[in-house]
Scaffold this active site. Sequence first.
Site, PDB file in Angstrom:
ATOM      1  CG  PHE A  66      -1.829  -1.193   1.307  1.00  0.00           C
ATOM      2  CD1 PHE A  66      -2.996  -1.253   0.560  1.00  0.00           C
ATOM      3  CD2 PHE A  66      -1.502  -2.275   2.118  1.00  0.00           C
ATOM      4  CE1 PHE A  66      -3.831  -2.365   0.627  1.00  0.00           C
ATOM      5  CE2 PHE A  66      -2.326  -3.388   2.186  1.00  0.00           C
ATOM      6  CZ  PHE A  66      -3.496  -3.427   1.442  1.00  0.00           C
ATOM      7  NE  ARG A  94       1.062   7.495   1.892  1.00  0.00           N
ATOM      8  CZ  ARG A  94       1.246   8.403   2.859  1.00  0.00           C
ATOM      9  NH1 ARG A  94       0.562   9.531   2.836  1.00  0.00           N
ATOM     10  NH2 ARG A  94       2.129   8.191   3.816  1.00  0.00           N
ATOM     11  CB  CYS A 142      -0.712   2.534  -8.673  1.00  0.00           C
ATOM     12  SG  CYS A 142       0.907   1.892  -8.199  1.00  0.00           S
TER      13      CYS A 142
END
Length: 467
Positions: free
Chosen positions: A153, A155, A268
């Site tokens: 997950f 960023r 993504c």
Amino acid sequence: MKLTVIGCGYLGATHAACMAELGHDVLGVDVDADKIARLAAGEVPFFEPGLSDLLRRNIDAGRLAFTTSYPAAAEHGSIHFIGVGTPQQARGLGADTTYVEAAVDTLVGHLRGDHLIIGKSTVPVGTAAALQARIDARTDDDTIVELAWSPEFLREGFAVEDTLRPDRLVVGTDPDAQCSAAVAVIDEIYREILETGVPFITTDWATAELVKTSANAFLATKISFINAISELCEIVGADVSTLADAIGHDNRIGRRFLNAGMGFGGGCLPKDIRAFMARADELGAHRTLGFLHEVDAINMRRRTAMVELVERVCRRELIGANIAILGAAFKPESDDVRDSPALSVAGQLALRGATVTVFDPKAADNARRMYPMLHFADSARAAVAAADVVAVTTEWAEFVHMGPDELDPLVRERVIVDGRRCLAPHIWAAAGWEYHALGGVNRSHSPARTTRVTSDDPHARARLKAI
């Protein structure tokens, strides 16, 4: 513990360095010899804040090494992370899982004894079950390879922080397995992190796969929602930034990801929501994720809206006009230009006849390779020289905090278009600039500001008395 990380791109290299930072003995593996040589020399092939120091520190400490050898990976230890890419298919919306399959097939061919493979790549639901079947078909009775799936997950711009201080860990295992060691092993790998209270969610393969794709679909939907509202705000003259502040105070909604502007990009969200739709279609759930088609369409529409806004406010014909584009990366603190809204806008303006000059503090080299027809500058000052319009397309801090006085003597026309709604419009207007924002008027002086009228205000008392 001895760990291998198969695939040393953005995800794999970050994961390998962070696992070494936790004290593990880590071997990174990739088929790209040039990439491996650069990583082994302590050089990160992409920009990610904090990763270079982490990489060099752990190489120097002897906890991190890199190789192109799968046999070396098989001999290094019994725990293997898979972090290779799953790009969009060349002819379709689905995810291309051939790199994952190839990595697993090659690795398994060298394994003997008991091993655990932990998938980190973003994959369509059902991938883990299919991979376990491939693994079982390629191993004999003397080799047992268990597969778990633990999606990432990360960023971009915060990948190190998100790996070492995640907001949750999710692990999916075979729901039909009678005995699984995966959860206990992963618990030990992340022990230092889990001891801080990070939630540890254990589930089955399918749920773990869907957690990642669902999270990305939700974030994309939230971004496109506020951009759809901004289209309405443009028509009626409402301020979408203040609107977002107001609804964001509702804790059921929240303010994050409610920033209207040019939309999302990168490697993504766009490809993941398309792959999610494609997988739902394959499973016969044709209507289930139909709304994501509109999410994608809204996102792409904002790029065209930005181009049209620049053309509309330019004081001369766009053909031959000088347009300065500040930002090439899809987001700040990244050099990733994959599906970048900024470059899409720059390219469209160039196709309409403008002379486009781009500056980005980190992504210029990647952008130049992708868009060689554009002009690139070495600084923001050079980019805006003789500009008819200055367009802010990536909210890098240096653009957010630049002042009109810095650009005044350089530009031909004092016209600025805020594609990310990240500037203070009153400052630019007070300096004599013509300020425009994608998404309509921007009356906000600062995000989430709160104004309170009290009875201590004499003007308020007079109004109250009149009521």
